[in-house]
Design a protein around this motif. Structure first.
Motif, PDB file in Angstrom:
ATOM      1  N   LYS A 135       0.838  -1.254   0.374  1.00  0.00           N
ATOM      2  CA  LYS A 135      -0.332  -0.086  -0.307  1.00  0.00           C
ATOM      3  C   LYS A 135       0.631   1.577   0.153  1.00  0.00           C
ATOM      4  CE  LYS A 135      -4.046   1.516   1.884  1.00  0.00           C
ATOM      5  NZ  LYS A 135      -4.946   1.330   3.396  1.00  0.00           N
ATOM      6  N   ALA A 136       1.874   1.695   0.800  1.00  0.00           N
ATOM      7  CA  ALA A 136       3.067   2.142   0.613  1.00  0.00           C
ATOM      8  C   ALA A 136       3.456   2.673  -0.315  1.00  0.00           C
ATOM      9  CB  ALA A 136       4.384   2.112   1.910  1.00  0.00           C
ATOM     10  N   LEU A 137       4.118   1.802  -1.686  1.00  0.00           N
ATOM     11  CA  LEU A 137       4.653   1.438  -2.333  1.00  0.00           C
ATOM     12  C   LEU A 137       3.156   1.846  -3.375  1.00  0.00           C
ATOM     13  CD1 LEU A 137       6.741  -1.376  -2.523  1.00  0.00           C
ATOM     14  CD2 LEU A 137       7.888   0.551  -2.526  1.00  0.00           C
ATOM     15  N   GLN A 138       2.375   1.671  -3.294  1.00  0.00           N
ATOM     16  CA  GLN A 138       1.783   2.503  -3.896  1.00  0.00           C
ATOM     17  C   GLN A 138       1.347   3.965  -4.276  1.00  0.00           C
ATOM     18  OE1 GLN A 138      -1.738   0.045  -3.587  1.00  0.00           O
ATOM     19  NE2 GLN A 138      -1.144  -1.974  -4.831  1.00  0.00           N
ATOM     20  N   SER A 139       1.168   3.670  -3.000  1.00  0.00           N
ATOM     21  CA  SER A 139       1.108   5.930  -3.185  1.00  0.00           C
ATOM     22  C   SER A 139       2.569   6.739  -3.407  1.00  0.00           C
ATOM     23  CB  SER A 139       0.425   6.115  -1.353  1.00  0.00           C
ATOM     24  OG  SER A 139       0.227   7.266  -0.913  1.00  0.00           O
ATOM     25  N   ILE A 140       3.397   5.675  -2.932  1.00  0.00           N
ATOM     26  CA  ILE A 140       4.771   6.373  -2.992  1.00  0.00           C
ATOM     27  C   ILE A 140       4.342   6.734  -4.329  1.00  0.00           C
ATOM     28  CG2 ILE A 140       7.274   6.301  -3.514  1.00  0.00           C
ATOM     29  CD1 ILE A 140       6.801   4.805  -0.352  1.00  0.00           C
ATOM     30  N   TYR A 141       4.884   5.225  -5.723  1.00  0.00           N
ATOM     31  CA  TYR A 141       4.181   5.280  -7.066  1.00  0.00           C
ATOM     32  C   TYR A 141       3.231   6.396  -7.615  1.00  0.00           C
ATOM     33  CZ  TYR A 141       4.201   3.612 -11.625  1.00  0.00           C
ATOM     34  OH  TYR A 141       4.164   2.809 -12.994  1.00  0.00           O
ATOM     35  N   HIS A 142       2.538   6.540  -7.099  1.00  0.00           N
ATOM     36  CA  HIS A 142       1.261   6.973  -7.382  1.00  0.00           C
ATOM     37  C   HIS A 142       1.698   8.731  -7.370  1.00  0.00           C
ATOM     38  CE1 HIS A 142      -2.703   8.516  -8.423  1.00  0.00           C
ATOM     39  NE2 HIS A 142      -2.423   9.747  -7.660  1.00  0.00           N
ATOM     40  N   SER A 143       2.375   8.981  -6.221  1.00  0.00           N
ATOM     41  CA  SER A 143       3.400  10.538  -6.104  1.00  0.00           C
ATOM     42  C   SER A 143       4.254  11.203  -7.277  1.00  0.00           C
ATOM     43  CB  SER A 143       3.723  10.534  -4.532  1.00  0.00           C
ATOM     44  OG  SER A 143       1.883  10.762  -3.747  1.00  0.00           O
ATOM     45  N   LEU A 144       5.148  10.182  -7.391  1.00  0.00           N
ATOM     46  CA  LEU A 144       6.018  10.397  -8.540  1.00  0.00           C
ATOM     47  C   LEU A 144       5.789  10.470 -10.199  1.00  0.00           C
ATOM     48  CD1 LEU A 144       8.318   7.462  -7.600  1.00  0.00           C
ATOM     49  CD2 LEU A 144       8.603  10.262  -7.053  1.00  0.00           C
ATOM     50  N   LYS A 145       6.109  11.906 -10.959  1.00  0.00           N
ATOM     51  CA  LYS A 145       6.173  12.115 -11.783  1.00  0.00           C
ATOM     52  C   LYS A 145       6.644  10.672 -12.851  1.00  0.00           C
ATOM     53  CE  LYS A 145       7.147  17.247 -10.933  1.00  0.00           C
ATOM     54  NZ  LYS A 145       8.290  17.274 -11.499  1.00  0.00           N
ATOM     55  N   LYS A 146       6.018  11.071 -13.631  1.00  0.00           N
ATOM     56  CA  LYS A 146       7.225   9.844 -15.210  1.00  0.00           C
ATOM     57  C   LYS A 146       8.078   9.687 -14.952  1.00  0.00           C
ATOM     58  CE  LYS A 146       6.621   7.929 -19.535  1.00  0.00           C
ATOM     59  NZ  LYS A 146       5.556   6.131 -18.592  1.00  0.00           N
ATOM     60  N   GLY A 147       8.701   8.692 -14.902  1.00  0.00           N
ATOM     61  CA  GLY A 147      10.740   8.756 -14.955  1.00  0.00           C
ATOM     62  C   GLY A 147      10.994   9.261 -12.991  1.00  0.00           C
ATOM     63  N   GLY A 148      10.525   9.592 -12.379  1.00  0.00           N
ATOM     64  CA  GLY A 148      10.449   9.931 -11.167  1.00  0.00           C
ATOM     65  C   GLY A 148      11.136   8.681 -10.447  1.00  0.00           C
ATOM     66  N   ARG A 149      12.070   8.845  -9.496  1.00  0.00           N
ATOM     67  CA  ARG A 149      12.557   7.829  -8.517  1.00  0.00           C
ATOM     68  C   ARG A 149      12.442   7.499  -7.077  1.00  0.00           C
ATOM     69  NH1 ARG A 149      15.475  12.565  -9.529  1.00  0.00           N
ATOM     70  NH2 ARG A 149      17.157  12.883  -8.176  1.00  0.00           N
ATOM     71  N   PHE A 150      12.384   6.722  -6.605  1.00  0.00           N
ATOM     72  CA  PHE A 150      12.459   6.258  -5.907  1.00  0.00           C
ATOM     73  C   PHE A 150      13.429   5.907  -4.900  1.00  0.00           C
ATOM     74  CE2 PHE A 150      10.678   2.478  -2.533  1.00  0.00           C
ATOM     75  CZ  PHE A 150      11.001   3.601  -1.276  1.00  0.00           C
ATOM     76  N   VAL A 151      13.851   6.319  -3.651  1.00  0.00           N
ATOM     77  CA  VAL A 151      15.640   5.840  -2.380  1.00  0.00           C
ATOM     78  C   VAL A 151      15.120   5.704  -1.731  1.00  0.00           C
ATOM     79  CG1 VAL A 151      18.255   6.283  -2.419  1.00  0.00           C
ATOM     80  CG2 VAL A 151      17.022   7.094  -4.776  1.00  0.00           C
ATOM     81  N   ALA A 152      15.735   4.233  -1.059  1.00  0.00           N
ATOM     82  CA  ALA A 152      15.154   4.228   0.220  1.00  0.00           C
ATOM     83  C   ALA A 152      16.350   3.468   1.007  1.00  0.00           C
ATOM     84  CB  ALA A 152      13.465   3.608   0.606  1.00  0.00           C
ATOM     85  N   GLU A 153      16.331   3.434   2.367  1.00  0.00           N
ATOM     86  CA  GLU A 153      16.742   2.797   3.427  1.00  0.00           C
ATOM     87  C   GLU A 153      16.730   2.521   4.209  1.00  0.00           C
ATOM     88  OE1 GLU A 153      21.511   2.838   3.877  1.00  0.00           O
ATOM     89  OE2 GLU A 153      20.593   2.515   6.265  1.00  0.00           O
ATOM     90  N   PHE A 154      16.183   1.259   5.027  1.00  0.00           N
ATOM     91  CA  PHE A 154      15.241   0.516   6.150  1.00  0.00           C
ATOM     92  C   PHE A 154      16.055  -0.329   6.594  1.00  0.00           C
ATOM     93  CE2 PHE A 154      12.932  -0.432   2.335  1.00  0.00           C
ATOM     94  CZ  PHE A 154      12.874  -1.923   2.686  1.00  0.00           C
ATOM     95  N   GLY A 155      15.549  -0.943   8.075  1.00  0.00           N
ATOM     96  CA  GLY A 155      15.353  -2.473   8.508  1.00  0.00           C
ATOM     97  C   GLY A 155      15.398  -3.104   7.748  1.00  0.00           C
ATOM     98  N   ALA A 156      16.304  -4.422   7.626  1.00  0.00           N
ATOM     99  CA  ALA A 156      16.322  -5.405   6.465  1.00  0.00           C
ATOM    100  C   ALA A 156      15.599  -7.052   7.263  1.00  0.00           C
ATOM    101  CB  ALA A 156      17.303  -6.096   6.061  1.00  0.00           C
ATOM    102  N   LYS A 157      15.682  -8.017   6.721  1.00  0.00           N
ATOM    103  CA  LYS A 157      15.396  -9.046   7.198  1.00  0.00           C
ATOM    104  C   LYS A 157      16.455  -9.776   8.329  1.00  0.00           C
ATOM    105  CE  LYS A 157      14.481 -13.756   6.527  1.00  0.00           C
ATOM    106  NZ  LYS A 157      13.850 -14.941   5.569  1.00  0.00           N
ATOM    107  N   GLY A 158      15.826  -9.849   9.914  1.00  0.00           N
ATOM    108  CA  GLY A 158      17.378 -10.404  10.433  1.00  0.00           C
ATOM    109  C   GLY A 158      17.614  -8.878  11.189  1.00  0.00           C
ATOM    110  N   ASN A 159      17.075  -7.503  11.123  1.00  0.00           N
ATOM    111  CA  ASN A 159      16.937  -6.274  11.774  1.00  0.00           C
ATOM    112  C   ASN A 159      17.421  -6.588  13.235  1.00  0.00           C
ATOM    113  OD1 ASN A 159      18.765  -3.264  11.464  1.00  0.00           O
ATOM    114  ND2 ASN A 159      16.437  -3.008  12.103  1.00  0.00           N
ATOM    115  N   VAL A 160      18.104  -6.382  14.020  1.00  0.00           N
ATOM    116  CA  VAL A 160      18.142  -5.566  15.725  1.00  0.00           C
ATOM    117  C   VAL A 160      17.298  -7.347  16.504  1.00  0.00           C
ATOM    118  CG1 VAL A 160      18.389  -3.448  15.822  1.00  0.00           C
ATOM    119  CG2 VAL A 160      15.682  -4.619  16.184  1.00  0.00           C
ATOM    120  N   LYS A 161      18.170  -8.785  15.544  1.00  0.00           N
ATOM    121  CA  LYS A 161      17.046  -9.866  16.353  1.00  0.00           C
ATOM    122  C   LYS A 161      18.071 -10.418  17.342  1.00  0.00           C
ATOM    123  CE  LYS A 161      16.437 -14.361  13.939  1.00  0.00           C
ATOM    124  NZ  LYS A 161      14.718 -14.061  14.842  1.00  0.00           N
TER     125      LYS A 161
END
Length: 258
Positions: A116-142
């Protein structure tokens, strides 16, 4: 200048700024992947108290900071009054093909509806726009979260898994979701990033800042027993040179809206 913490707003902006500056420090590396160009329109999604938003602003982009926490946004507005900040939900962004880029650091692991978040981000970008992110991955603070569960059991308490506050996907899982909503994934990486937590109380401060949801309904004294138990459990393996080292595992991604 900050609003009192509301019942649905767990974020303490002063504690965040005072004890968790590493969040913004590491985020500067993600800006290098973003490669912002002067004059672009960029959304800093999950901006916290605005430090990385200010970095983007100083690079000459038209940046908007957004965070779900009103406490964080109040602090950001106080610190950087020349930058537009607004309270908003990543799963329901009020934009339509508005931005050249959307940047997000240390935020998307808080969102348990990732598609749902990715769909919202995609809709908010212009055509050709880019999405860049960093966040916690599998195993983070395990190691930390396993110890918290262990302390619950030692006190005869039931650890409720639904109160686990994070979504930690593998890089393959998240890249597949990006492709599902329409992004061309041009970069995706998962890596270990051992992260120092400031001072002798660093682990305690981290748990109190980021892990509050796991302790809903418990008495203050019980929460303190759990945190002390975690410190005792992990001191031999995670406390080095008068600093706690958290076992961070991160994802970095870059996608293009075709």
């Amino acid at each position: 200048m900050n609003k009192p913490v509301e019942s649905d707003d767990i974020w303490d902006a002063n504690l965040y700024d005072g004890k968790h500056g590493f969040v913004s420090k590491y985020g500067n590396n993600v800006i290098n992947i973003l490669e912002p160009n002067m004059g672009e329109s960029i959304l800093d999604l999950g901006c916290g108290t605005g430090d990385l938003t200010k970095t983007l602003y100083d690079l000459g982009v038209y940046v908007t900071g957004m965070d779900k926490s009103a406490n964080m946004i109040d602090q950001a507005r106080f610190k950087y009054p020349d930058i537009p900040f607004q309270v908003g939900d990543a799963t329901a962004l009020p934009f339509d093909e508005t931005f050249d880029a959307i940047f997000s650091n240390a935020t998307l692991h808080w969102i348990k509806s990732p598609e749902k978040a990715l769909q919202s981000i995609y809709h908010s970008l212009k055509k050709g726009g880019r999405f860049v992110a960093e966040f916690g991955a599998k195993g983070n603070v395990k190691t930390i979260t396993n110890s918290i569960e262990k302390q619950f059991a030692m006190l005869g308490l039931t650890y409720q898994q639904e109160r686990f506050p994070w979504y930690f996907p593998s890089v393959g899982e998240y890249a597949s979701l990006m492709e599902l909503v329409g992004f061309k994934v041009v970069y995706a990486s998962q890596f270990e990033r051992p992260t120092p937590l400031e001072g002798g109380n660093g682990l305690r401060n981290w748990i109190e800042m980021f892990g509050k949801m796991m302790f809903i309904g418990l008495e203050y004294e019980t929460i303190q027993k759990i945190i002390t138990g975690v410190e005792n459990d992990l001191r031999d393996t995670m406390f080095q040179d008068n600093s706690w080292i958290a076992d961070y595992e991160r994802i970095r991604v870059k996608g293009i809206k075709e």
